[in-house]
Design an enzyme around this catalytic site. Structure first.
Site, PDB file in Angstrom:
ATOM      1  N   LEU A  33      40.851  35.620  44.721  1.00 15.45           N
ATOM      2  CA  LEU A  33      42.209  35.264  44.291  1.00 15.45           C
ATOM      3  C   LEU A  33      42.212  35.052  42.784  1.00 15.45           C
ATOM      4  O   LEU A  33      41.447  34.230  42.282  1.00 15.45           O
ATOM      5  CB  LEU A  33      42.602  33.956  45.001  1.00 15.45           C
ATOM      6  N   HIS A  34      43.024  35.822  42.061  1.00 15.14           N
ATOM      7  CA  HIS A  34      43.023  35.631  40.608  1.00 15.14           C
ATOM      8  C   HIS A  34      44.336  35.984  39.916  1.00 15.14           C
ATOM      9  O   HIS A  34      44.526  35.675  38.747  1.00 15.14           O
ATOM     10  CB  HIS A  34      41.917  36.492  39.980  1.00 15.14           C
ATOM     11  N   ARG A  35      45.276  36.613  40.607  1.00 16.23           N
ATOM     12  CA  ARG A  35      46.515  37.070  39.951  1.00 16.23           C
ATOM     13  C   ARG A  35      47.327  35.884  39.431  1.00 16.23           C
ATOM     14  O   ARG A  35      47.479  34.876  40.119  1.00 16.23           O
ATOM     15  CB  ARG A  35      47.373  37.861  40.923  1.00 16.23           C
ATOM     16  N   ARG A  53      39.644  31.686  36.326  1.00 17.07           N
ATOM     17  CA  ARG A  53      41.061  31.336  36.142  1.00 17.07           C
ATOM     18  C   ARG A  53      41.547  30.448  37.301  1.00 17.07           C
ATOM     19  O   ARG A  53      42.198  29.432  37.101  1.00 17.07           O
ATOM     20  CB  ARG A  53      41.902  32.620  36.078  1.00 17.07           C
ATOM     21  N   ASP A  70      43.912  39.410  46.339  1.00 17.87           N
ATOM     22  CA  ASP A  70      45.030  39.941  45.550  1.00 17.87           C
ATOM     23  C   ASP A  70      44.491  40.935  44.517  1.00 17.87           C
ATOM     24  O   ASP A  70      45.142  41.247  43.527  1.00 17.87           O
ATOM     25  CB  ASP A  70      45.841  38.823  44.880  1.00 17.87           C
TER      26      ASP A  70
END
Length: 359
Positions: A201-203, A236, A277
């Site tokens: 998950l990073h968006r 992030r 994502d």
């Protein structure tokens, strides 16, 4: 025959390397230009070793900046290279600002453009990548599509000439690297095959909103009560979890530092399902025969969703979508036969012949 390839991001460097091997075999001269958009040119990367990735002939050193600033800088510097080298064809890859800048400069200099990974379409239409794709496809003479849906997307827009379904170069790469996949992390964590969900998950639209991130983590926590959740956490995302005070929602999950490509693919091959994502991972899951739950409102790889293999999910229904029973059969052949690079170079070779009236 002189082909000039413009790259600016790691996936583009890898795709170009796959093509370069084919160009070399055919005796086609290829000049490599790196825009410097993402300037970490890490020669210790496993891909550089396996694919024998070379240093570019030119590095435009544009660095980072706003979309307009980056695109403008690349255009200014790339034009100088094209005027000096005078290639017969410019190859661009994917959907970055580098892709758009290169296509525009070549088109205005009346140098034919070939777009690798043409025809992808995704909502929302105002996202930078979507704008880059659409404009690049409009000014390209040769469009190499990774899927049949990409061909149909172009057809719907009235683009039918110079369009080729060649398959996905990243599938070529997956098959080439498969024997090297590693299972160190899988074994170190004491995991069992088909008994865990792999999460990435990073968006920004998922992790930068505290309300949305909380809901996603709550859904993942619910999943972790049913299946073990292995979560290589992006820096992030890790920072946002800490900033928003959501650390308690990670309890019960196996949270680890990001892993290298070979170990990540090892985890993909041994997992039950993937929740992600990431544009690349949702496709790599398919290559490995695993289903991906895509935490996005839409995907550029829509054929996987239309085939019923991958599923889109939101922060509201992630648990239900992940845990529901799957009945669809594996849709083989969506991205060709693993020889996309060879087919691309064959088309370019044939294009050169027809240009010169050679049979």
């Amino acid at each position: 025959m002189r082909v000039l390839s413009l790259v600016g991001a790691r996936p583009q460097i890898i795709k170009e390397a796959m093509l370069h091997r084919e160009f070399k075999e055919k005796g086609i001269e290829e000049i490599l230009v790196h825009s410097g958009q993402h300037y970490d040119y890490n020669m210790s990367d496993v891909f550089f070793e396996v694919l024998e990735i070379r240093q570019p002939h030119y590095n435009l050193n544009v660095g980072s900046g706003t979309h307009g600033e980056m695109t403008g800088k690349i255009m200014i510097e790339f034009e100088k290279v094209l005027l000096r080298e005078k290639p017969d064809l410019v190859l661009v890859y994917g959907d970055t600002n580098t892709t758009l800048a290169g296509a525009l400069v070549a088109a205005k200099l009346k140098i034919p453009v070939a777009h690798v990974e043409a025809g992808l379409r995704q909502h929302p239409k105002d996202m930078p990548e979507e704008i880059n794709r659409i404009v690049t496809d409009r000014v390209s003479q040769i469009l190499f599509c990774p899927s049949k849906l990409a061909v149909k997307n172009l057809e719907r827009e009235g683009i039918t000439e110079g369009v080729y379904f060649v398959g996905d170069v990243m599938y070529d790469l997956f098959l080439k690297m498969e024997d090297r996949f590693r299972y160190d992390v899988f074994e170190k964590l004491g995991l069992k095959e088909n008994e865990f969900v792999l999460v990435t998950l990073h968006r920004d639209f998922n992790v930068d909103d505290p309300v949305k991130l909380r809901k996603i983590l709550e859904q993942l926590k619910r999943i972790s009560r049913e299946k073990k959740v292995v979560f290589p956490i992006h820096p992030r995302t890790k920072n946002r979890v800490k900033e928003f005070g959501l650390e308690n929602l990670l309890e019960g999950m196996v949270v680890i530092d990001p892993v290298d490509y070979l170990n990540l693919m090892g985890l993909v091959k041994r997992c039950w399902k993937v929740v992600t994502d990431s544009g690349g991972l949702q496709k790599e899951a398919y290559f490995a025969g695993k289903r991906a739950i895509v935490v996005m409102p839409d995907t550029g790889w829509r054929e996987l969703v239309e085939a019923g293999w991958n599923k889109l999910a939101s922060e509201e229904n992630l648990f239900d979508v992940t845990m529901e029973e799957d009945r669809s059969e594996y849709p083989s052949g969506l991205y060709g036969d693993g020889n996309a690079a060879g087919k691309i170079v064959e088309v370019i070779e044939e294009w050169f012949r027809s240009l010169r009236g050679i049979h």
